[in-house]
Scaffold this motif. Structure first.
Motif, short mmCIF file in Angstrom:
data_model
loop_
_atom_site.label_atom_id
_atom_site.label_comp_id
_atom_site.label_asym_id
_atom_site.label_seq_id
_atom_site.Cartn_x
_atom_site.Cartn_y
_atom_site.Cartn_z
N SER A 192 -46.35 31.47 13.66
CA SER A 192 -46.13 30.91 15.01
C SER A 192 -45.55 29.50 14.89
CB SER A 192 -47.46 30.88 15.78
OG SER A 192 -48.39 30.09 15.07
N LEU A 193 -45.94 28.80 13.79
CA LEU A 193 -45.36 27.47 13.55
C LEU A 193 -43.83 27.57 13.50
CD1 LEU A 193 -47.66 25.68 10.94
CD2 LEU A 193 -46.77 24.72 13.07
N ARG A 194 -43.35 28.71 13.01
CA ARG A 194 -41.90 28.93 12.92
C ARG A 194 -41.38 29.72 14.11
NH1 ARG A 194 -44.11 27.92 8.63
NH2 ARG A 194 -43.21 27.16 6.66
N ASN A 195 -42.23 29.82 15.16
CA ASN A 195 -41.87 30.57 16.37
C ASN A 195 -41.43 32.00 16.06
OD1 ASN A 195 -42.22 28.09 17.78
ND2 ASN A 195 -40.17 27.52 17.05
N ILE A 196 -42.12 32.61 15.10
CA ILE A 196 -41.87 34.02 14.78
C ILE A 196 -43.17 34.77 14.99
CG2 ILE A 196 -40.98 35.63 13.05
CD1 ILE A 196 -40.06 33.11 11.47
N ILE A 197 -43.11 35.97 15.56
CA ILE A 197 -44.32 36.79 15.62
C ILE A 197 -44.48 37.48 14.27
CG2 ILE A 197 -45.47 38.76 16.69
CD1 ILE A 197 -42.91 37.44 18.86
N ARG A 210 -51.04 34.17 10.70
CA ARG A 210 -50.40 34.24 12.03
C ARG A 210 -49.92 32.84 12.43
NH1 ARG A 210 -54.90 37.55 12.89
NH2 ARG A 210 -54.40 39.79 12.91
N GLU A 211 -50.76 31.84 12.12
CA GLU A 211 -50.41 30.46 12.46
C GLU A 211 -49.11 30.06 11.76
OE1 GLU A 211 -53.13 26.83 11.68
OE2 GLU A 211 -54.22 28.20 13.03
#
Lengths: 408, 408
Positions: free
Chosen positions: A104-109, A100-101
């Motif tokens: 999120s690092l790539r601003n994607i869910i 998940r991280e």
């Protein structure tokens, strides 16, 4: 330990991609002395995947898979391994969070599908994949090992080197495998094999012939506990082979015919001029791959037209009398090539590469000549293959003619 | 009908070569609508070869083999098929004689082991191989077909197209899959994909881009019950693509950049002279692959040495002032190439192919110029890749520069 490689992905069966992973892994295995008897490609079909894994399990101790670890429904390698071993997949929370991280690092869910990339069966452990989302699997059960890696080549290679090889090391057979290749021009594969047939029966080192674009390759491979012994084994065999084949051998390992000829010219302080008919300049193109070609290669002249050749100093009466495709004219051309470029050596090649006749000679006719400070050598042969192949052969053979002239 | 591909050769298991045959054949099968579920690579081991053939026999009606048809003792495909079907190999005299002839044509006595290439089992017939010594086998028994072709890719492909496909045709499923390829030079793959992104979403026909050595390929593939409908589907899509890409498209399907340029020159009754620096004659070599090159290609001049270039009419002061690697000199060279060969068109290419600088330009620098009856065009670019790749790109791009000049 017997190993088997499975490349997984329907795109392989549709011919959309070529399976370079299997080739690379095969090279790795042989380098580590692991016997590989089978490679298979199978599509993204759970049933056929399990069937293929089952067969590999029955006949090999080490099964190396690449592909099918993606997040989508047709990525089924994990599921198939689970089926084979009758074990359930369980999501591992720490890995799920890391995944998940990563998103999120790539601003994607993270799409929920991806969660299966964080799952394991009890017999499996993760193989870290720092450059992709799909971790691999290392499965060890009942004396068998299954390695599952991503299909993306650079992810697979990094995982193999950093994660798999260290785990496999204890299983590698002790000792080393070394091999050396002798490269031969002037005889075909079966003729070469005939010449060295007494050596080919040897088990260690082994010896095998391969027909390659740059001649016949004779590969000597030795297994031994230590490198020195392996080198000695190869050396002894190489001596025997060289005694039999002599100057038919033009080089070894990474040496190329263009490089060898280039070095001979450079060592002797000679420059070269080339005149080519029917090859489109293939000889110059090949020779220009040699280091220092800028220094020893004065120039190349390429044409299929009599008027051009005459303009380059090829005697028109000779052209009239013998036609371009003759040893007589080839020799005159070699001299013309030398003079036109102000070089010490001249190489001429006349090829009938097309599908029909050219200047009265059948397709596949190759005539070549060398002028070395006025000493002439020439030869003529015919190869029945496609035009581009004829040209390539002509280029390689003409460089070998030059090599043999330089040996004298 | 279920098909299966077997690629045969220990070098595949040692990772010495990549199995491009399997990929190519897989593409052919899917193009003909035949289901392919398994591809296997197996070494030159009679037992394992028979085992693999047996499994394929049990689960597939069509078994397509490549490799292992050579004359040497480790070429065992014929023997393994004989074992599988429990049939003996018998030498066929007519073929044996043709084989002997092939060798005598080249003034070689045929090594006796080659005779097995003239042998058949009762269930097999020969597949003619006009470009090699190893004929293939077409084996038909108990509702199964085994095709055995040589491993040499160009021999295998020609045998497949001319010998195998015609025999398989009646077995192909109804309905057709047709595809058409548009070839593009002047833009990279992602740029092309961006231009046609609205078309790529289509399901039938489908459209996909591929980066290839001769530019970007745009493949349109249509499925339909009948050929006419499939053709129409492709035609409509092709119109849309051509409207967007225009003259970036240089050809389609089997057309090549050298063939297209050759045809343009021939249609316009123009001849061409080429001067090459740093490519070793790659442009002439490529262009000589074009039909009629003997007529329109007057000649090519190849050198990396200023003194040679000056001798070919390149102004020494220009060389002094700008150096070889400059658009100024490239344009002078194009004119010199035209004049030296007495052609209407001149093409010059200056490449810095090595790993270091050449004439003050970094490796990968490509400068090209065209002189069309005195009208000059030139361009300059840089590619960071290995030397042989730089040369190939330079050759393709320079022919595209010539094509664009001829379009005006």
């Amino acid at each position: 330990m017997k190993a088997e490689i499975l490349s997984i992905g329907t795109e392989l069966l549709l011919g959309q991609i070529v399976d370079t992973n299997a080739q690379w892994l095969a090279g790795e295995l042989s380098g580590h002395g692991i016997d590989l008897y089978f490679i298979s490609q199978v599509g993204d079909n759970r049933g056929r995947l399990v069937e293929t894994l089952q067969r590999a399990w029955n006949r090999s101790e080490l099964i190396i898979c690449s592909g099918g670890l993606g997040p989508t429904d047709d990525d089924l390698t994990r599921e198939a391994i689970g089926d084979l071993l009758e074990e359930k997949m369980i999501v591992q929370e720490p890995i799920a969070n890391a995944l998940r991280e990563y998103f999120s690092l790539r601003n994607i869910i993270m799409p929920e599908k991806n969660i299966k990339q964080a799952a394991l069966i009890p017999s499996a452990e993760f193989l870290d994949n720092p450059i992709g989302t799909a971790p691999g699997w290392w499965v060890s059960k009942d004396g068998h090992i299954i390695v599952a890696m991503p299909g993306v080549p650079h992810e697979m290679k990094q995982m193999w080197e950093n994660q798999v090889v260290p785990r496999l090391k204890p299983l590698f057979p002790p000792g080393v495998i070394l091999s050396r290749t002798l490269k031969i021009l002037g005889k075909g594969e079966s003729a070469v094999e005939e010449m060295v047939k007494d050596l080919i029966t040897s088990n260690n080192p082994t010896m095998a012939t391969y027909a390659k674009p740059d001649g016949v390759h004779l590969r000597i491979t030795a297994k031994s506990a230590d490198e020195t012994t392996a080198r000695d084994l190869i050396f002894e065999m190489e001596i025997k082979a060289r005694t039999i084949l002599g100057t038919l051998i033009y080089g070894d390992d990474d040496e190329t015919i263009e490089g060898v000829v280039g070095t001979m010219l450079t060592d002797r302080n000679l420059t070269l001029g080339i005149m080519e008919v029917g090859t489109g300049g293939m000889v110059a193109a090949l020779l220009s791959e040699a280091p220092n070609s800028i220094n020893f290669l004065r120039g190349g002249l390429v044409s299929q037209q009599r008027s051009m050749l005459a303009g380059w100093g090829v005697d028109s009466n000779m052209l009239e009398k013998y036609g371009i495709m003759s040893r007589e004219v080839a020799e005159v051309m070699a001299t013309a090539a030398r003079r036109q470029t102000g070089a010490e050596a001249g190489l001429a090649i006349c090829v009938s590469p097309g599908h029909g006749e050219f200047e009265g000679k059948p397709a596949g006719q190759i005539i070549m000549a060398v002028d070395l400070d006025g000493h002439l050598e020439s030869s003529e042969l015919n190869y029945r293959t496609k035009p581009s192949e004829v040209k390539r052969l002509a280029a390689v053979f003409s460089l070998n003619l030059l090599r043999r002239a330089l040996l004298k």
